[in-house]
Write a protein that holds these residues in place. Structure first.
Motif, PDB file in Angstrom:
ATOM      1  N   ILE A 141       0.861  -1.177   0.000  1.00 54.97           N
ATOM      2  CA  ILE A 141       0.000   0.000   0.000  1.00 54.97           C
ATOM      3  C   ILE A 141       0.896   1.224   0.000  1.00 54.97           C
ATOM      4  CG2 ILE A 141      -1.760   1.325   1.217  1.00 54.97           C
ATOM      5  CD1 ILE A 141      -2.708  -1.258   2.515  1.00 54.97           C
ATOM      6  N   ASP A 142       0.735   2.094  -1.002  1.00 50.36           N
ATOM      7  CA  ASP A 142       1.459   3.362  -1.018  1.00 50.36           C
ATOM      8  C   ASP A 142       0.466   4.489  -1.269  1.00 50.36           C
ATOM      9  OD1 ASP A 142       3.126   5.499  -1.217  1.00 50.36           O
ATOM     10  OD2 ASP A 142       4.483   4.616  -2.678  1.00 50.36           O
ATOM     11  N   LEU A 143       0.188   5.247  -0.223  1.00 47.30           N
ATOM     12  CA  LEU A 143      -0.720   6.398  -0.291  1.00 47.30           C
ATOM     13  C   LEU A 143       0.042   7.686   0.001  1.00 47.30           C
ATOM     14  CD1 LEU A 143      -3.700   4.864   1.746  1.00 47.30           C
ATOM     15  CD2 LEU A 143      -3.289   4.741  -0.718  1.00 47.30           C
ATOM     16  N   SER A 144       1.334   7.681  -0.133  1.00 50.80           N
ATOM     17  CA  SER A 144       2.161   8.810   0.270  1.00 50.80           C
ATOM     18  C   SER A 144       1.976  10.010  -0.638  1.00 50.80           C
ATOM     19  CB  SER A 144       3.629   8.398   0.285  1.00 50.80           C
ATOM     20  OG  SER A 144       4.057   8.001  -1.010  1.00 50.80           O
ATOM     21  N   SER A 145       2.360  11.169  -0.109  1.00 52.45           N
ATOM     22  CA  SER A 145       2.350  12.440  -0.844  1.00 52.45           C
ATOM     23  C   SER A 145       0.966  12.762  -1.400  1.00 52.45           C
ATOM     24  CB  SER A 145       3.399  12.410  -1.970  1.00 52.45           C
ATOM     25  OG  SER A 145       4.693  12.273  -1.433  1.00 52.45           O
ATOM     26  N   ASN A 146      -0.006  12.752  -0.517  1.00 55.11           N
ATOM     27  CA  ASN A 146      -1.352  13.228  -0.806  1.00 55.11           C
ATOM     28  C   ASN A 146      -1.735  14.218   0.293  1.00 55.11           C
ATOM     29  OD1 ASN A 146      -2.699  11.803  -3.245  1.00 55.11           O
ATOM     30  ND2 ASN A 146      -1.620  10.139  -2.213  1.00 55.11           N
ATOM     31  N   GLN A 147      -2.998  14.388   0.520  1.00 53.69           N
ATOM     32  CA  GLN A 147      -3.472  15.277   1.574  1.00 53.69           C
ATOM     33  C   GLN A 147      -4.444  14.535   2.488  1.00 53.69           C
ATOM     34  OE1 GLN A 147      -4.811  19.102  -0.160  1.00 53.69           O
ATOM     35  NE2 GLN A 147      -3.651  18.568  -1.993  1.00 53.69           N
ATOM     36  N   PHE A 169       4.583  -4.007   2.687  1.00 54.35           N
ATOM     37  CA  PHE A 169       5.065  -2.642   2.434  1.00 54.35           C
ATOM     38  C   PHE A 169       3.926  -1.667   2.696  1.00 54.35           C
ATOM     39  CE2 PHE A 169       5.936   1.148   0.139  1.00 54.35           C
ATOM     40  CZ  PHE A 169       7.310   1.260   0.058  1.00 54.35           C
ATOM     41  N   LEU A 170       4.154  -0.691   3.567  1.00 55.29           N
ATOM     42  CA  LEU A 170       3.149   0.324   3.870  1.00 55.29           C
ATOM     43  C   LEU A 170       3.821   1.692   3.886  1.00 55.29           C
ATOM     44  CD1 LEU A 170       0.275   1.139   4.689  1.00 55.29           C
ATOM     45  CD2 LEU A 170       0.952   0.812   7.075  1.00 55.29           C
ATOM     46  N   ASN A 171       3.383   2.575   2.999  1.00 51.82           N
ATOM     47  CA  ASN A 171       3.913   3.932   2.923  1.00 51.82           C
ATOM     48  C   ASN A 171       2.756   4.920   2.933  1.00 51.82           C
ATOM     49  OD1 ASN A 171       5.228   6.327   2.446  1.00 51.82           O
ATOM     50  ND2 ASN A 171       6.173   5.699   0.525  1.00 51.82           N
ATOM     51  N   ILE A 172       2.622   5.658   4.034  1.00 52.02           N
ATOM     52  CA  ILE A 172       1.602   6.691   4.153  1.00 52.02           C
ATOM     53  C   ILE A 172       2.291   8.018   4.475  1.00 52.02           C
ATOM     54  CG2 ILE A 172      -0.661   7.226   5.174  1.00 52.02           C
ATOM     55  CD1 ILE A 172      -1.010   4.386   5.890  1.00 52.02           C
ATOM     56  N   MET A 220      -0.209  -2.565  14.783  1.00 48.22           N
ATOM     57  CA  MET A 220       0.332  -3.184  13.571  1.00 48.22           C
ATOM     58  C   MET A 220       1.393  -4.233  13.885  1.00 48.22           C
ATOM     59  SD  MET A 220       0.808  -0.215  10.707  1.00 48.22           S
ATOM     60  CE  MET A 220      -0.550   0.851  10.193  1.00 48.22           C
ATOM     61  N   GLY A 221       1.775  -4.324  15.139  1.00 51.57           N
ATOM     62  CA  GLY A 221       2.862  -5.232  15.500  1.00 51.57           C
ATOM     63  C   GLY A 221       2.594  -6.674  15.163  1.00 51.57           C
ATOM     64  N   LEU A 222       1.327  -7.047  15.021  1.00 47.69           N
ATOM     65  CA  LEU A 222       0.976  -8.431  14.710  1.00 47.69           C
ATOM     66  C   LEU A 222       1.036  -8.734  13.219  1.00 47.69           C
ATOM     67  CD1 LEU A 222      -2.000  -8.964  17.193  1.00 47.69           C
ATOM     68  CD2 LEU A 222       0.412  -9.588  17.480  1.00 47.69           C
ATOM     69  N   LEU A 223       1.349  -7.738  12.410  1.00 45.72           N
ATOM     70  CA  LEU A 223       1.510  -7.972  10.970  1.00 45.72           C
ATOM     71  C   LEU A 223       2.865  -8.648  10.751  1.00 45.72           C
ATOM     72  CD1 LEU A 223       0.106  -4.608   9.544  1.00 45.72           C
ATOM     73  CD2 LEU A 223      -1.060  -6.816   9.756  1.00 45.72           C
ATOM     74  N   ALA A 224       2.835  -9.952  10.724  1.00 42.94           N
ATOM     75  CA  ALA A 224       4.065 -10.737  10.771  1.00 42.94           C
ATOM     76  C   ALA A 224       4.903 -10.626   9.514  1.00 42.94           C
ATOM     77  CB  ALA A 224       3.719 -12.213  11.035  1.00 42.94           C
ATOM     78  N   ASN A 225       4.331 -10.102   8.414  1.00 47.39           N
ATOM     79  CA  ASN A 225       5.072 -10.000   7.156  1.00 47.39           C
ATOM     80  C   ASN A 225       5.513  -8.576   6.832  1.00 47.39           C
ATOM     81  OD1 ASN A 225       4.833 -12.825   6.032  1.00 47.39           O
ATOM     82  ND2 ASN A 225       2.668 -12.358   6.324  1.00 47.39           N
ATOM     83  N   LEU A 226       5.189  -7.615   7.701  1.00 48.20           N
ATOM     84  CA  LEU A 226       5.503  -6.218   7.415  1.00 48.20           C
ATOM     85  C   LEU A 226       7.008  -5.995   7.467  1.00 48.20           C
ATOM     86  CD1 LEU A 226       4.203  -3.483   6.792  1.00 48.20           C
ATOM     87  CD2 LEU A 226       4.246  -3.002   9.244  1.00 48.20           C
ATOM     88  N   ARG A 227       7.571  -5.550   6.341  1.00 53.56           N
ATOM     89  CA  ARG A 227       9.019  -5.363   6.235  1.00 53.56           C
ATOM     90  C   ARG A 227       9.394  -3.884   6.110  1.00 53.56           C
ATOM     91  NH1 ARG A 227      11.423 -10.304   2.676  1.00 53.56           N
ATOM     92  NH2 ARG A 227      13.253  -9.651   3.854  1.00 53.56           N
ATOM     93  N   ILE A 228       8.515  -3.080   5.528  1.00 54.87           N
ATOM     94  CA  ILE A 228       8.823  -1.672   5.297  1.00 54.87           C
ATOM     95  C   ILE A 228       7.655  -0.836   5.803  1.00 54.87           C
ATOM     96  CG2 ILE A 228       9.349   0.081   3.566  1.00 54.87           C
ATOM     97  CD1 ILE A 228      10.533  -2.143   1.833  1.00 54.87           C
ATOM     98  N   LEU A 229       7.920   0.060   6.758  1.00 46.52           N
ATOM     99  CA  LEU A 229       6.902   0.910   7.362  1.00 46.52           C
ATOM    100  C   LEU A 229       7.369   2.350   7.267  1.00 46.52           C
ATOM    101  CD1 LEU A 229       4.285   1.301   9.007  1.00 46.52           C
ATOM    102  CD2 LEU A 229       5.662   0.981  11.079  1.00 46.52           C
ATOM    103  N   ILE A 230       6.644   3.176   6.491  1.00 43.56           N
ATOM    104  CA  ILE A 230       7.025   4.558   6.250  1.00 43.56           C
ATOM    105  C   ILE A 230       5.862   5.462   6.643  1.00 43.56           C
ATOM    106  CG2 ILE A 230       7.817   6.231   4.542  1.00 43.56           C
ATOM    107  CD1 ILE A 230       8.688   3.688   2.873  1.00 43.56           C
ATOM    108  N   LEU A 231       6.043   6.217   7.731  1.00 48.23           N
ATOM    109  CA  LEU A 231       5.006   7.113   8.260  1.00 48.23           C
ATOM    110  C   LEU A 231       5.536   8.534   8.391  1.00 48.23           C
ATOM    111  CD1 LEU A 231       3.591   4.784  11.072  1.00 48.23           C
ATOM    112  CD2 LEU A 231       2.673   5.107   8.767  1.00 48.23           C
ATOM    113  N   ARG A 232       6.580   8.862   7.690  1.00 45.94           N
ATOM    114  CA  ARG A 232       7.246  10.145   7.851  1.00 45.94           C
ATOM    115  C   ARG A 232       6.340  11.317   7.472  1.00 45.94           C
ATOM    116  NH1 ARG A 232      11.449  12.516   5.286  1.00 45.94           N
ATOM    117  NH2 ARG A 232      10.092  14.317   4.944  1.00 45.94           N
ATOM    118  N   SER A 233       6.646  12.472   8.006  1.00 40.35           N
ATOM    119  CA  SER A 233       6.000  13.739   7.626  1.00 40.35           C
ATOM    120  C   SER A 233       4.482  13.664   7.707  1.00 40.35           C
ATOM    121  CB  SER A 233       6.443  14.159   6.217  1.00 40.35           C
ATOM    122  OG  SER A 233       7.813  14.453   6.188  1.00 40.35           O
ATOM    123  N   ASN A 234       4.001  13.322   8.883  1.00 38.72           N
ATOM    124  CA  ASN A 234       2.582  13.394   9.187  1.00 38.72           C
ATOM    125  C   ASN A 234       2.411  14.192  10.483  1.00 38.72           C
ATOM    126  OD1 ASN A 234       0.639  11.773   7.349  1.00 38.72           O
ATOM    127  ND2 ASN A 234       2.458  10.465   7.470  1.00 38.72           N
TER     128      ASN A 234
END
Length: 568
Positions: free
Chosen positions: A234-240, A257-260, A273-287
C-alpha cells in the motif's frame, strides 16, 4: 534441396517465435515473417534493432494472438496492426509513439493484456474502446503524457491497472469497484483528486497492490473491512489524507510494504500493527503523529520489520528500546545470496503462452542536493531506521547495538542527551550514522573505530568534546561531520587540541546554537513506483532529499546504481 525443404517445413509449421532480450541490432525487415503462415506468437521485444516499413506486397502477416515489439524504435503504430483483430496480447512499450491511441484499436475485441507504457501518448481513443474489450485482464499505460480525466475500465475481468506517471486529472470513480477481480491498481503520480473510494475496501480480498502516491487525494484512508485482506503493498504517500490510521489495516496479514508518508495523518504510533508478521517496510514520515511510542507487551511484534521511517512527526519520550529488541530481522546477518525485496505475480495471456510471471522489485532512490542516486533493486538484507526530526528525549538505549544487520541509522534533530554509547560498535554493518542536532556530550567513543563499513558520519551540532579520532575510515570524514561542537578539537577542524597531551578544551554549555545545517538524512522522502510490464514490474521506494553522500560512497557502490529506463 533438403535444406529448402527444411526451410519450407519451418515456415509452414512454426507457431511461436521469440527473440526477446538477445541484444540483436541493425535493421529488421518485418516482411521476413510473412511466410510463417501458422505463426501465432511473435515476441521481438527488448533488442537493439529497428523495424523497417512493411514491404509493398500482396502478402500479409499471419493472424497473431501475441505480439511483442517493446523497445523496437517505433515512432508510430504499425499499419499492419489494423488487420490483427485476433490479438490477445500486445506489447508496444518503450518506443517513441506519440499522439492519440487510435480509434481502430476497437478491433481488438479479444485483447487480454495491452502494454503501451514508456511512450509519449497524449489521449485516449474517443470514444473509449477499452470497456468493449470484454476479456481484458491488464492495461499498462505507465509513463506517457496522457491527460484529461482518469478512465476507469469497469470490467469484472480486469486484474491490472497501470496509469502512473501521466497527467491524468479528476477523481477515481466508484465504478472501479465493478472490477471485482482486481489485483493491482496503480494511478500514482498524476493529478487525481477527491476522496479514495470507500468501496475499495470491498475489493481487499483480491487487491494485492494499491499505489496512489503523489496525487491530491483528500479525506480519510478507507477501512479494509474484509477479514481476508490480500493487500501486500500500500502506497498512499504524498497526498493530503487526514484522520487516523484505519485500525482495519490489521486485517491485512500479508502486508509487507506500507507507505503513508507526507500526508496529514493524526494519530499515535500504531502498536496494533505489531501483529503484521510479514511487514518489512513501514514509512510514516512527515505526518502529524504524536505522543510517546509505548513499549510493546511482548517481544514478538514486528518480527520482519527492516526499514522503518518515522521522521518528521512529533513523537516524544524515550526511544523505543524494547522495540529494538523486537525487530529481530534487523539483527540477522545474511548476505549469502543476491535476492531482492519485491513481489511476483502470474498473468494468464493465451493458451499458447500459458502463464507469464512478472516481478515487482522494490527500488530506492537517495536524493542528494537535487541529484537522484537510484537503486533499481533493494537487496533483501538492507536495514534502515530513521527516527529523525521528532522530540525524542533521554539517552540512546544500548539495545540498539544488537541490530547487527543495520545499514543506515538516523536519530538527528531530536532532544537526545548523554554520551554516544560505545554499544553502537555492535552495528558492524552500519554504513551511515547521523546523530546531529541533539544534546550529546562527552567524547566520541573509541569503539566506533570498529565500524569499518561506516561511509557517512555526522555528529554536528551537539556538545561533544575532546580530540577527534583520525584512524581507519574516520580519516575520510571532513569538518562538516563535526561542526557546531565547540569542545571538539583536532583535524579536520581548524582548532588544535590544547597542551602537550592534547587535552581538549571544555565542552560548551547547554543551549548553544544548533542552527544552520543540512544534515545527513534531513528531508528523507520515500516513494513507491510501479514501472510497467515490459521489463518486469519495478516497484520503487524513494528515500531522499538530503542524504549527504559522495559519488563513490560505499553504500552507493554496494546497493545502488544510476536509474535506467527499463530493467535489464
Amino acid at each position: 534441396m533438403a535444406q529448402s525443404q527444411a526451410q519450407f517445413l519451418i515456415s509452414v509449421t512454426l507457431q511461436t517465435l521469440t527473440f526477446t532480450r538477445n541484444n540483436l541490432n541493425g535493421n529488421l525487415q518485418f516482411g521476413m515473417f510473412y511466410r510463417l503462415k501458422r505463426l501465432q506468437s511473435l515476441i521481438l521485444s527488448l533488442n537493439e534493432f529497428s523495424l523497417l516499413p512493411e514491404p509493398n506486397t500482396n502478402e500479409s502477416l499471419p493472424m497473431l494472438m501475441s505480439l511483442g515489439l517493446a523497445s523496437c524504435n517505433l515512432s508510430e503504430f504499425p499499419d499492419f496492426l489494423q488487420r490483427q483483430n485476433n490479438l490477445t496480447f500486445l506489447d508496444l512499450s518503450y518506443n517513441n509513439i506519440s499522439g492519440q491511441i487510435p480509434k481502430w484499436f476497437s478491433i481488438f475485441v479479444y485483447m487480454r493484456f495491452l502494454n503501451l507504457s514508456g511512450n509519449s501518448l497524449t489521449r485516449f481513443p474517443q470514444p473509449s474502446v477499452f470497456p468493449d474489450w470484454k476479456q481484458l485482464l491488464g492495461l499498462d499505460l505507465w509513463s506517457n503524457q496522457l491527460h484529461g480525466p482518469f478512465r476507469v475500465v469497469p470490467l469484472a475481468t480486469m486484474q491490472f491497472y497501470f496509469f502512473s506517471e501521466n497527467r491524468l486529472s479528476g477523481t477515481i470513480s466508484s465504478m472501479i469497484c465493478n472490477a471485482s477481480n482486481i489485483r493491482v491498481l496503480d494511478p500514482a503520480k498524476n493529478n487525481l483528486s477527491g476522496v479514495i473510494p470507500q468501496c475499495l475496501s470491498n475489493l481487499s480480498s483480491t487487491l494485492t497492490m494499491l499505489s496512489l502516491y503523489d496525487n491530491n487525494f483528500k479525506g480519510g484512508i478507507p477501512e479494509f473491512q474484509s477479514s481476508t485482506c490480500s493487500l501486500r503493498m500500500i502506497d498512499l504517500s504524498s497526498n493530503q489524507l487526514e484522520g487516523p490510521l484505519p485500525r482495519t489495516l490489521a486485517n491485512c496479514r500479508e502486508l509487507a510494504f506500507l507507505n503513508i508518508g507526507n500526508n496529514m495523518i493524526e494519530d499515535t504510533f500504531p502498536t496494533w500493527m505489531g501483529l503484521l508478521a510479514n511487514l518489512r517496510i513501514l514509512i510514516l514520515r512527515s505526518n502529524r503523529l504524536y505522543g510517546p511510542i509505548m513499549e510493546p507487551q511482548n517481544d514478538s511484534v514486528f518480527p520482519m520489520l527492516q526499514i522503518v521511517d518515522l521522521s518528521h512527526n512529533t513523537f516524544e519520550g524515550f526511544l523505543p528500546s524494547k522495540y529494538f529488541h523486537c525487530w529481530k530481522a534487523m539483527r540477522a546477518l545474511n548476505i549469502s545470496g543476491l535476492s531482492y525485496l519485491g513481489e511476483s505475480i502470474t498473468m494468464p495471456v493465451t493458451w499458447l503462452q500459458g502463464l507469464i510471471i512478472e516481478d515487482y522489485d522494490y527500488s530506492m532512490a537517495i536524493i542528494n542536493k537535487g541529484m537522484a542516486l537510484n537503486y533499481a533493486k533493494i537487496l533483501e538484507y538492507l536495514m534502515v531506521i530513521d527516527l529523525s526530526s521528532n522530540n525524542f528525549t533521554g539517552e540512546i538505549p544500548k539495545s540498539i547495538g544488537s541490530l547487527e544487520g543495520l545499514h543506515l541509522l538516523n536519530l538527528s534533530h531530536n532532544l537526545l542527551i548523554g554520551h554516544i554509547p560505545p554499544a553502537l560498535n555492535g552495528l558492524t554493518n552500519l554504513e551511515a550514522l547521523d546523530l546531529s542536532h541533539n544534546n550529546f556530550s562527552g567524547e566520541t567513543p573509541q569503539q566506533l573505530m570498529e565500524l569499518t563499513s561506516l561511509a557517512v558520519f555526522d555528529v554536528s551540532y551537539n556538545q561533544l568534546s575532546g580530540s577527534i579520532p583520525r584512524v581507519k575510515q574516520f580519516n575520510t570524514f571532513d569538518s562538516s561531520s563535526y561542526k557546531g561542537n565547540a569542545g571538539l578539537c583536532g583535524e579536520p577542524l581548524s582548532k588544535k587540541c590544547a597542551g602537550p597531551d592534547n587535552v581538549a578544551p571544555p565542552a560548551p554549555a547547554a543551549g548553544d546554537d544548533h542552527e544552520g545545517s543540512n544534515t545527513l538524512f534531513d528531508n528523507f522522502d520515500w516513494k513507491i513506483i510501479l514501472m510497467g510490464f515490459a521489463r518486469g514490474l519495478v516497484i520503487g521506494v524513494v528515500l531522499g532529499q538530503g542524504i549527504n553522500i559522495g559519488g563513490d560512497n560505499l553504500f552507493v557502490r554496494k546497493f545502488g546504481r544510476r536509474y535506467r529506463g527499463r530493467r535489464a
